[in-house]
Design a protein around this motif. Structure first.
Motif, PDB file in Angstrom:
ATOM      1  N   UNK A  70       6.766   0.232  -0.630  1.00 56.27           N
ATOM      2  CA  UNK A  70       6.370  -0.310   0.680  1.00 56.27           C
ATOM      3  C   UNK A  70       7.501  -0.094   1.674  1.00 56.27           C
ATOM      4  N   UNK A  76      -1.295 -10.347  -4.465  1.00 53.55           N
ATOM      5  CA  UNK A  76      -2.303  -9.419  -3.966  1.00 53.55           C
ATOM      6  C   UNK A  76      -1.604  -8.310  -3.201  1.00 53.55           C
ATOM      7  N   UNK A  81      -0.866  -4.783  -0.931  1.00 56.62           N
ATOM      8  CA  UNK A  81      -1.231  -4.322   0.411  1.00 56.62           C
ATOM      9  C   UNK A  81      -2.193  -3.151   0.382  1.00 56.62           C
ATOM     10  N   UNK A 118       3.294  -1.417   5.624  1.00 53.66           N
ATOM     11  CA  UNK A 118       4.374  -1.989   6.425  1.00 53.66           C
ATOM     12  C   UNK A 118       5.035  -0.887   7.239  1.00 53.66           C
ATOM     13  N   UNK A 119       4.230   0.049   7.718  1.00 55.22           N
ATOM     14  CA  UNK A 119       4.770   1.219   8.418  1.00 55.22           C
ATOM     15  C   UNK A 119       4.260   1.319   9.852  1.00 55.22           C
ATOM     16  N   UNK A 120       3.449   0.349  10.294  1.00 51.78           N
ATOM     17  CA  UNK A 120       3.042   0.293  11.697  1.00 51.78           C
ATOM     18  C   UNK A 120       2.256   1.512  12.167  1.00 51.78           C
ATOM     19  N   UNK A 164      -7.541  -7.848   0.831  1.00 51.94           N
ATOM     20  CA  UNK A 164      -7.670  -8.804   1.915  1.00 51.94           C
ATOM     21  C   UNK A 164      -6.294  -9.143   2.510  1.00 51.94           C
ATOM     22  N   UNK A 165      -5.240  -8.501   1.994  1.00 56.23           N
ATOM     23  CA  UNK A 165      -3.885  -8.780   2.501  1.00 56.23           C
ATOM     24  C   UNK A 165      -3.783  -8.355   3.958  1.00 56.23           C
ATOM     25  N   UNK A 166      -3.242  -9.293   4.816  1.00 60.20           N
ATOM     26  CA  UNK A 166      -3.124  -8.980   6.243  1.00 60.20           C
ATOM     27  C   UNK A 166      -2.148  -7.836   6.486  1.00 60.20           C
ATOM     28  N   UNK A 167      -1.213  -7.634   5.567  1.00 54.20           N
ATOM     29  CA  UNK A 167      -0.325  -6.473   5.647  1.00 54.20           C
ATOM     30  C   UNK A 167      -0.990  -5.284   4.957  1.00 54.20           C
TER      31      UNK A 167
END
Lengths: 412, 412
Positions: B121, B229, B231, B86-88, B53-56
């Motif tokens: 990450x 939590x 990613x 975290x890689x867009x 559920x992590x937004x990232x």
């Protein structure tokens, strides 16, 4: 090892008109240490307080709430050694007996005394020893007792915490002095954050009630050492009226704004001192969150970062570990957070660099800059959510070997 | 040092009809280690999943959600070393490119491949090296590949985690085998809990979707190592249909109950293995909460105790520190909790004692009993809230010097 914190200079702790403090050694848990403090307030003093939300709130907290509702508080009674928490009905009786004894010694009603206890949970309060110590504490009452009181309320704190300020209110100089002790749940079963802030301003009770909540929110309720909320946490704001200013009666007055700013400054100083003296702390961390829709979501993000053991151990290691910070932001519980708009800066008092944007590491960020910044003992993580205008700041410390060592030591 | 956990016995890991697994060394982050796993599913297999559920959330998680919605999944592709989080947008393109390459090698559409990544990450996924490794992984596909796959998905896990069970469904024997890896956010930037559980039962897609959520809730969503939590967390449940049972189509059928019990048993075993192998763990703790109004409040209490650094360090020290447990229950967020009705027991597999009731320590409790119980490596805190009939169990491990050491080590 406290982070940039020193013992207060006794000469800089200013007496507050209408407040006298006395301490003694009552032998409550250990011999040869000052463990009992009495604070006497002049007639007409106004008092407001905020207390722990823990359902296992201690007996003295329950008594404080009752007595505050009655008004006309004239004395505070603080013991260390035993927290009188998790003690059921006998604990309430013990707290009431101590209030009655101090009231008798000072010519007051028991309901005019606020009791505070900090120390071991689940142990009975030794009422006899505490009461036997009261005459000596009362005999010790003096206006310049703040320095000794700051020491007498310590448990596992390594340094005493006290702050004074003066502020002009109308034609008068108002003096504020506060003391605090130990954040979070402290070394083996030692509980409790306590904060006492007295000023000699005259202010209406309803404004004082508002101010204690606002100041607590911006200070003691914005710090964390380990995320554990104790059973005894209390913050008390006292206004004796001794300064002789015209009573502050309106929230939109210049006088209120001046007093409010001074109270918040002292409260923040006392709260930050607790973090600087956090168990095993080697870094003082400011988590500043801005651009939120409301203050509550900014606090959620700030506390998610400040509570993360992974972030805290990385700061202990001076490791600019962005992944852990971003992950903590991501699980802070803002369901519709757009991570692509988020920006994060890492800073110390000398410099600050953008470290994350567009959902990942900032293109301009160099690991060597992060490593250089992290070597400082005072660090700031600034987080821009880009969702609104609200902001909140949380202060915490890092997580070191010594935290585990201190908390894994057996109680004996 | 894992708590009562051993490397799985390869002979006890049962092949699942319709599932083949292959691994290889692709050199994604480090040389000379198996870091790429392909799992092939027979035509008609059904797949369901739950994700962080992590937004990232990581790029592969986003791709998994898309591809699962399309159905007809035939392959899973798992890499370690780099989490692709975290890689867009480039991260999404990388994950899609890897799916396309595996699909091409196996004669599938890219949408039939689910990608999973775990590791550092904020680093780009080395698509070229990953794709170059695919032919070897595909060539390695075999029904008895579970043991090697359990090892190839490890990052900082000290032991591989795998569980097999068989259950009778109608006239058929259904086989379940699952593998998992590393709880929480792991050693420097290593993220991700991954769990893969395959069975050869035939079951309707909607029941499989329900079952994966229920099993995750009772297993992977009931554990914590450090409260972080990740990613990339993913749990995938596969049903190939190879056992030849009549398709399970009703939740109230005996067949569903039998399969459900087996799936949950395997998932709980895989989840508990992650806690037993938690960073620095020396104790395995079960927090069993009962008598709540609903499951959610039981989970709140369980997690408050399981997340408390003070409780976890006390368990590390084998200290039966009741005050810390009671305080954590008190701040769990149940506003109207009556602590006077609460009861708490401390136990190990050999004995259990009542330690708290009536808002404090139980009169019958002796500290020596608590100390004796705490010496065991398998400990249970049982909490009766006396408010209702709901219950929930949370598993965690203690907090040791080694946790700080592991997480304070610099990433290099």
């Amino acid at each position: 090892m406290a982070v940039n914190l020193a013992t207060p200079n006794p000469a800089e702790l200013l007496p507050v008109k209408g407040v006298r403090l006395g301490v003694t050694e009552a032998g409550i848990r250990k011999a040869n240490r000052r463990d009992l403090t009495v604070i006497e307030l002049s007639e007409g003093s106004r008092v407001a307080g905020v207390f722990t939300q823990n359902r296992f709130c201690a007996a003295p907290v329950q008594v404080c709430r009752q007595h505050l509702a009655g008004g006309a508080i004239r004395a505070l009674l603080i013991n260390t050694g035993v927290a009188n928490a998790g003690t059921g009905e006998p604990g309430l009786a013990a707290a009431n007996a101590c209030c009655a004894a101090l009231a008798s010694a000072m010519g007051l009603d028991a309901g005019q005394v606020l009791p505070f206890s900090t120390g071991v949970i689940l142990e009975p309060l030794p009422v006899d020893r505490l009461v036997a110590g009261l005459p000596a504490a009362v005999a010790d009452l003096r206006a310049d007792g703040w320095f000794d009181a700051a020491h007498a309320i310590m448990t596992t704190d390594t340094l005493a915490k006290a702050v004074s300020r003066q502020v002009r209110i109308g034609e008068r100089t108002v003096t504020l002095t506060g003391i605090s002790k130990g954040a979070g749940m402290i070394k083996p079963n030692m509980a409790t954050m306590l904060g006492f802030l007295a000023c000699d301003a005259a202010i209406a009770q309803d404004l004082l009630d508002d101010l204690v909540r606002e100041a607590a929110d911006l200070s003691f309720n914005s710090i964390t050492v380990d995320g554990d909320t104790s059973t005894n946490d209390s913050f008390i704001l006292i206004a004796t009226g001794g300064a002789g200013n015209a009573e502050i009666a309106a929230a939109d007055s210049e006088d209120y704004r001046a007093l409010r700013a001074a109270v918040i400054e002292v409260a923040v100083g006392l709260a930050q001192a607790i973090v600087r003296d956090g168990e095993g702390a080697t870094k003082f961390m400011t988590i500043a969150v801005e651009g939120g829709r409301d203050r509550e979501e900014c606090r959620k993000v700030g506390y998610a970062v400040a509570h993360s053991p992974l972030v805290k151990t990385a700061f202990f290691a001076s490791d600019p570990n962005l992944g852990r910070i971003l992950a903590a932001i991501g699980y802070a519980g803002i369901d519709d957070l757009d991570v692509a708009k988020l920006r994060v800066w890492l800073g110390n008092p000398d410099e600050s660099v953008l470290v994350a944007e567009h959902g990942g590491r900032a293109a301009s960020y160099l690991e060597e800059a992060g490593s250089r910044i992290m070597k400082h003992a005072e660090l700031t993580v600034r987080i821009a959510l880009a969702r609104g205008d609200a902001a909140a700041t949380v202060w915490t410390c890092d997580f070191s070997y010594d935290y585990v060592k201190i908390n894994a030591d057996y109680r004996s």
